[in-house]
Design a protein around this motif. Structure first.
Motif, PDB file in Angstrom:
ATOM      1  N   ASN B 282      36.183  36.739  41.816  1.00 32.40           N
ATOM      2  CA  ASN B 282      37.296  37.263  41.033  1.00 32.40           C
ATOM      3  C   ASN B 282      36.934  37.560  39.579  1.00 32.40           C
ATOM      4  O   ASN B 282      37.801  37.949  38.793  1.00 32.40           O
ATOM      5  CB  ASN B 282      38.504  36.313  41.096  1.00 32.40           C
ATOM      6  N   ALA B 305      44.706  37.541  42.449  1.00 32.38           N
ATOM      7  CA  ALA B 305      44.972  38.100  43.780  1.00 32.38           C
ATOM      8  C   ALA B 305      46.474  38.156  44.061  1.00 32.38           C
ATOM      9  O   ALA B 305      46.949  39.062  44.739  1.00 32.38           O
ATOM     10  CB  ALA B 305      44.261  37.257  44.852  1.00 32.38           C
ATOM     11  N   ASP B 306      47.210  37.189  43.540  1.00 35.06           N
ATOM     12  CA  ASP B 306      48.657  37.194  43.786  1.00 35.06           C
ATOM     13  C   ASP B 306      49.335  38.345  43.058  1.00 35.06           C
ATOM     14  O   ASP B 306      50.210  39.011  43.596  1.00 35.06           O
ATOM     15  CB  ASP B 306      49.271  35.858  43.347  1.00 35.06           C
ATOM     16  N   PHE B 676      47.741  31.134  36.086  1.00 38.61           N
ATOM     17  CA  PHE B 676      48.111  31.662  37.397  1.00 38.61           C
ATOM     18  C   PHE B 676      49.433  31.042  37.838  1.00 38.61           C
ATOM     19  O   PHE B 676      49.810  29.967  37.379  1.00 38.61           O
ATOM     20  CB  PHE B 676      47.031  31.317  38.431  1.00 38.61           C
ATOM     21  N   GLU B 677      50.089  31.712  38.765  1.00 39.51           N
ATOM     22  CA  GLU B 677      51.352  31.173  39.286  1.00 39.51           C
ATOM     23  C   GLU B 677      51.114  29.980  40.204  1.00 39.51           C
ATOM     24  O   GLU B 677      52.011  29.167  40.432  1.00 39.51           O
ATOM     25  CB  GLU B 677      52.122  32.261  40.049  1.00 39.51           C
ATOM     26  N   PRO B 680      44.686  29.632  42.301  1.00 43.39           N
ATOM     27  CA  PRO B 680      44.228  30.993  42.618  1.00 43.39           C
ATOM     28  C   PRO B 680      43.240  31.047  43.771  1.00 43.39           C
ATOM     29  O   PRO B 680      42.909  32.145  44.229  1.00 43.39           O
ATOM     30  CB  PRO B 680      43.561  31.448  41.313  1.00 43.39           C
ATOM     31  N   ILE B 681      42.770  29.908  44.226  1.00 43.12           N
ATOM     32  CA  ILE B 681      41.824  29.916  45.358  1.00 43.12           C
ATOM     33  C   ILE B 681      42.446  29.248  46.573  1.00 43.12           C
ATOM     34  O   ILE B 681      41.744  28.765  47.456  1.00 43.12           O
ATOM     35  CB  ILE B 681      40.473  29.274  44.986  1.00 43.12           C
ATOM     36  N   LEU B 682      43.754  29.246  46.610  1.00 39.56           N
ATOM     37  CA  LEU B 682      44.439  28.751  47.800  1.00 39.56           C
ATOM     38  C   LEU B 682      43.991  29.547  49.023  1.00 39.56           C
ATOM     39  O   LEU B 682      43.817  29.003  50.112  1.00 39.56           O
ATOM     40  CB  LEU B 682      45.950  28.905  47.599  1.00 39.56           C
ATOM     41  N   GLY B 683      43.793  30.858  48.840  1.00 33.88           N
ATOM     42  CA  GLY B 683      43.416  31.718  49.968  1.00 33.88           C
ATOM     43  C   GLY B 683      41.926  31.789  50.217  1.00 33.88           C
ATOM     44  O   GLY B 683      41.476  32.668  50.945  1.00 33.88           O
TER      45      GLY B 683
END
Lengths: 711, 711
Positions: B282, B305-306, B676-677, B680-683
């Motif tokens: 990213n 990404a979100d 980030f909300e 950011p690396i949840l996915g």
């Protein structure tokens, strides 16, 4: 059959030699005195306890079964023979004993059990002693009683009604057990815990969806709900956006995807495992597992290539306690002041490590066996992993540009050995690494990850918050509450021998007096710093706030010096995570974990002083823990001393920590400091050449200036 | 030839599209506005300067040639178009300009040179402006003048006599140049330096063998020895045991030898290099090289990404200064208070990285071009390396044991991207890492290694030392002098935009009042902590001692909030090496580097404020550096601000540091905190299965307690 070529008397020495060889071989299959109890031993211990007339009450539940370590001098004699590591030919097997803590008849029973020496007759174990714990506190909760407790609420009518009123499907509800702590109650306490409940539903992350405002009290001995409160109803946070499982965290795999990589070891692993002994590079140590402490590293010694000897560093080290106080005084939160080691058990809450994910491919695993509540052994697979770490770091290097005709570069890449356990006591995950370095250092790294402990709230936007919310709004209706983590290591250092001292080399500013007798000189320099050596006399001197001022903290062997006359030592170096508790001294959680006000404490070795918040941590009052012991202010100079280091983090959560937290690490290092006569890895092998270049090369001087390579 | 299928007017849009495509392609071969000067550009700049009538004096020597960065708004417009990263279609090329600092006629000349825009006509460069530096201090020393200076002593009769008297062979003698610092002299200074000499002989480690007590003064403009002193004669330490080269460090390779290992990337590298732009996971950023700063990272932005957007994090970051004061006030040592960046130049003293040793096999390299003293370009190979780090770390994980019927474990291994330079200004080596993480963090790691700066002494045993020796006896006749390292980073953060504020979230203990209006509750809890938000108004508020008390230090964008209303920010997290200078405020070295008393400073952006100890650091007086600028106490709230972080180490040497020092690391992290909300690396993609297990697996509940797997 061949004739005996020699008369019998002449053969005797050979026969004896054969017998001795067999004995030596048998000795290596016999457990090391510090080996965790085997499955067979746990079975034997259970049988002995159940057969003992000393605990007639039933049911009898096993809360702790573990090795009752032999006395330190016996272990040292076993491991190091005449005091020198390496001389182990005549090691004698030591009596194997177990410590059992069981509940029966509403009492905590402490039993020491003799485990059959040769491990053959499993039922030959016998109870050696029995005592009833009369002091404050209760033993570690069993996993089984927690599962039994959380099965109660769905059948408890007031809770059924509370759930119904909130429009939640009981099939989606999960509860968890929370210790009650201790808040000054002087009466005889019951062994109770709180139960708080959550909604899983469409997510695995039920911790993100509290049924806030509802709390139960469960009597763990009676296994019955004895208290109930539905104080306030807040919206249950939504399931959407809380799951962390691959494929459920949608949009699917939208995050950044680095390239996969794999460590390959062309010559195979560099470490060797013999029973529970790990040998790697210049290190040798024993890896143990304990259902309370998790990983226990013992008898760590380092080979000194220059001296040609193996030298002692650490007798025993483990995580003694993990204190996690939350910072919301409200009814459902004020008692959340966890002692993860004593209340839950780090070994119990260590689950199988995932090969290729928790630990890289080039990894060996140790199982961790423990006893269930029924005393029967549980063979826990893959609880500890050991791997060589190729992180691209450099062990040492130098480029010498000072020669007019050449540029010398020598580099030694760093390879380290990591011993890892992951503990997941509820929502948090702790990755606990021991990292051994060829330089003689041991690094300790704690990496926090897992889930936040959140509170349901009506708030959906920060602008709505007017009073202190005690946390961060990390999602709609979701406050992540402020909290701390204090991971306290018991580190029985034996720096090159048993007797050590604790020395603070305090960095002190001096004015330049101009007088050489006081270290000055007739120059325009006005100040410099020097070292003021302070040897800790007693435990009070051993309490150090590492952020209070610059100092090198050393554990030295006052009886040994280098050839140059420097005291042989190891140094403590912090690497982040140096928070100390800021709770009020008179607050009850702080009294139970009062050692968390200073990062460093040093006590004289006492076999019984292992658990910083006490052996009976559940509902403990702080009267039998590290602060109480060191409050006696015993002498710690030139003694067998035990440093304790508390790694601390204040955690203000942020939205990135939700729904699962990116790892946050802190650590410290024990680094040899005048332990070796010189850099112990000076002789390390340079790496093989790559890409057609020698990895360490002498370059012509004209690649750099002086004679610049003009293009 | 095929007939045109369309009449010409109808084709016009297609032709225009083709032209636009060609332009875009050409743009990517044209230098980025922040690219370092190319070899051709340096050649052109040299020609322009030499042809300029503004500096008629000869000889003219080039002390600095580097990119004169375009104005920040222009660069932002170029990089991000309409303010949003990613919209770069209409980027306009920016004027390429060079900054030159040259010496001629005993003066320091500052020239700005217009480099031909299209890079074709190399001799089209023209001098835009010229100024003579009238203030204190001199430019960075050139490598060539240092080599010229150290060639003088062997022909200088008093030195020849001193060497002869000590029985040393002049062929074995090497000298080095040491800046003189500044000690209050108000007169017009000469551009002089000290020269101290050493004996190489049988060792490459000449720094270990000082000719103690002998010092020379060299006039660098006249290139002549103008001062000499042979004050005292101490034994030259022995060569034996000092060499670090493989095969010379005998006994040969006696040290511990871990197994070799190699990172293999089955799908190849995960990063892409386009000119000086690196794209990985990213992250996207520009890698520059500067002969003074070394690595310069610019325009670092992270893909969200979100949100589906690229967001700004850092406009520019580099090591602004490295201050290394030694703590011996004696005549040959008191001035050893190095400013490695300003006096020596980090880029100049960065030498070729050794593939497979300094950086692992899976590495890409950047060259670093600079100008020699004659102004001609030098193409320095392999000055910066970029590699993906597979350290066996975990990005995030959780094991969920709370379900009665299953054990869920999800793990995401961590892969990071390291940008590394190694700087060896004399005896020390600094490994300077930027580590980008998919979580959005940037970690900065400084690893110290190399050789100690030692003092000759009659002592051969610590017992002989009675007065303050100012160091540790690390070998016979060899004192390693106490010293500090302060590495100061200039970090022009632009957190999600240009205007930021500095917020201290101070952790503050509260008594539980019992009153909900003040955050209390009617519970037995007596205390808790909460967060007191302090927004820094001016530069004085921006000075922070990070060890003075617990606080989260945040750089926030006051104009932007998350959907939950939290201020978008990045947080500074220290990780060891937080020492601050303890020199007296009135001491001259401290005045030159007075910013080293606090680890954090924050200034409003000013294009000219780059060098913490001033642009002219050699013999600087502290009147034009970070402390002087921030002493104006300008406003820093909701402005384009620049945080400066000083990483510090007090170094008490130990015998292990000799003859070459095992790496000692410290660092800090910039971590997204409500940037980030959510995580950011949840996915992030789970790892492929290994060893026949899925790396993330749901296990039956009976592997753990509840329903224990009894053996």
């Amino acid at each position: 059959m061949a004739r005996l070529p020699l008369p019998l008397p002449a053969m005797l020495p050979l026969l004896l030699l054969a017998v001795l060889s067999v004995t030596a071989a048998a000795a290596s299959s016999r457990p090391h005195p510090l080996d965790p109890l085997t499955l067979a031993e746990i079975t034997a211990v259970r049988a002995a306890v159940l057969a003992s007339p000393l605990v007639p009450a039933r049911p009898l539940t096993f809360h702790y079964v573990g090795l009752d370590e032999p006395d330190k001098p016996d272990v040292l004699a076993y491991a190091y023979g005449g005091g020198t590591p390496g001389r182990r030919a005549r090691r004698q097997p030591l009596q194997r004993r177990a410590l059992v803590i069981a509940r029966a008849g509403g009492q905590s029973h402490e039993l020491r059990v003799d485990v059959a020496q040769n491990g053959s007759a499993a039922d030959a174990a016998t109870v050696l002693s029995h005592a009833i714990h009369r002091g404050a506190g209760f033993p570690t909760l069993t996993l089984e009683e927690q599962f039994a407790a959380v099965a109660l609420p769905p059948a408890y009518p007031p809770f059924v009604e509370s759930v119904r009123r909130r429009g939640v499907d009981m099939a989606d509800v999960l509860c968890a057990v929370f210790p009650v702590g201790w808040f000054g109650d002087a009466g005889a306490p019951r062994r109770v815990a709180k139960m708080l409940c959550f909604v899983a539903g469409a997510t695995a992350n039920f911790y993100a969806r509290p049924i806030e405002g509802v709390a139960m009290v469960v009597d763990l001995d009676r296994m019955a709900i004895v208290g109930y409160r539905d104080r306030v109803a807040y919206p249950v946070p939504k399931a959407e956006g809380t799951d962390y499982r691959a494929g459920k965290a949608g949009p699917p795999l939208a995050g950044p995807q680095p390239a996969p990589g794999l460590v390959v070891q062309p010559e195979g692993r560099g470490f060797h495992i013999d029973g529970n002994i790990v040998r790697w590079a210049n290190w040798e140590f024993h890896v143990g597992f304990d259902m309370r402490a998790g990983t226990v590293i013992s008898l760590a010694s380092v080979h000194d290539a220059d001296a040609g000897t193996r030298r002692r560093v650490l007798y025993r080290g483990f995580v003694s306690e993990v204190f996690v106080p939350y910072m919301d005084p409200v009814e459902e939160w004020y008692y959340r002041t966890f002692l993860d080691t004593g209340e839950y058990g780090l070994g119990l809450w260590a689950f199988p490590l995932q090969p290729g994910a928790d630990c890289p491919a080039n990894t060996a695993y140790f199982d961790g066996s423990y006893a269930g509540q029924d005393g029967k052994p549980v063979g826990g697979e893959n609880r500890i992993c050991v791997f060589e770490r190729y992180a691209g770091d450099v062990a040492w290097r130098h480029t010498e540009a000072g020669f007019p005709d050449r540029l010398i570069t020598e580099v030694r890449p760093d390879v380290t050995l990591v011993v890892r356990m992951v503990v997941s006591p509820g929502n948090n995950d702790y990755i606990l690494d021991w990292e051994f370095k060829t330089s003689g250092s041991i690094k300790f790294v704690v990496s926090l990850t897992g889930l936040l402990e959140v509170k349901g709230t009506p708030y959906t936007h920060a602008d709505e918050i007017t009073a202190d919310a005690h946390g961060t709004l990390v999602s709609e209706n979701t406050l992540a509450i402020y909290h701390d983590h204090y991971v306290t290591y018991h580190l029985d250092l034996d720096v090159d021998g048993t007797n050590n001292s604790f020395v603070k080399n305090v960095i002190t500013t001096k004015r330049n007096t101009g007088d050489p007798a006081t270290g000055g000189a007739d120059t325009p320099r006005r100040s410099y710093w020097t070292v003021r050596r302070e040897v800790a006399q007693t435990e009070a001197d051993g309490e150090v706030d590492v952020d209070a001022g610059p100092a090198d903290l050393l554990f030295v062997n006052p009886g040994k010096k280098t050839r140059l006359g420097n005291e042989i030592g190891y140094r403590l170096i912090t690497s982040g995570a140096t928070a100390a508790s800021v709770l009020a001294d008179d607050d009850f959680p702080q009294r139970r974990a009062s050692y968390t006000k200073k990062q460093v404490r040093v006590t004289p070795y006492s076999k019984s002083e292992k658990w910083a918040a006490g052996l009976y941590a559940d509902q403990s009052t702080g009267d039998d823990g590290l602060a109480a012991w060191s409050g006696r202010n015993r002498g710690i100079m030139d003694k067998d001393i035990v440093p304790w280091y508390t790694l601390g983090l204040h955690h203000i959560p942020y939205q990135e920590d939700f729904p699962v937290m990116p790892t946050l690490s802190g650590g410290f290092e024990l680094r040899p400091s005048n332990f070796f006569e010189r850099n112990p890895i000076l002789g390390a092998r340079p790496p093989a050449s790559t890409h057609g270049h020698s990895a360490n090369r002498v370059m012509p001087g004209d690649v750099f200036a002086g004679k610049t390579q003009v293009i």
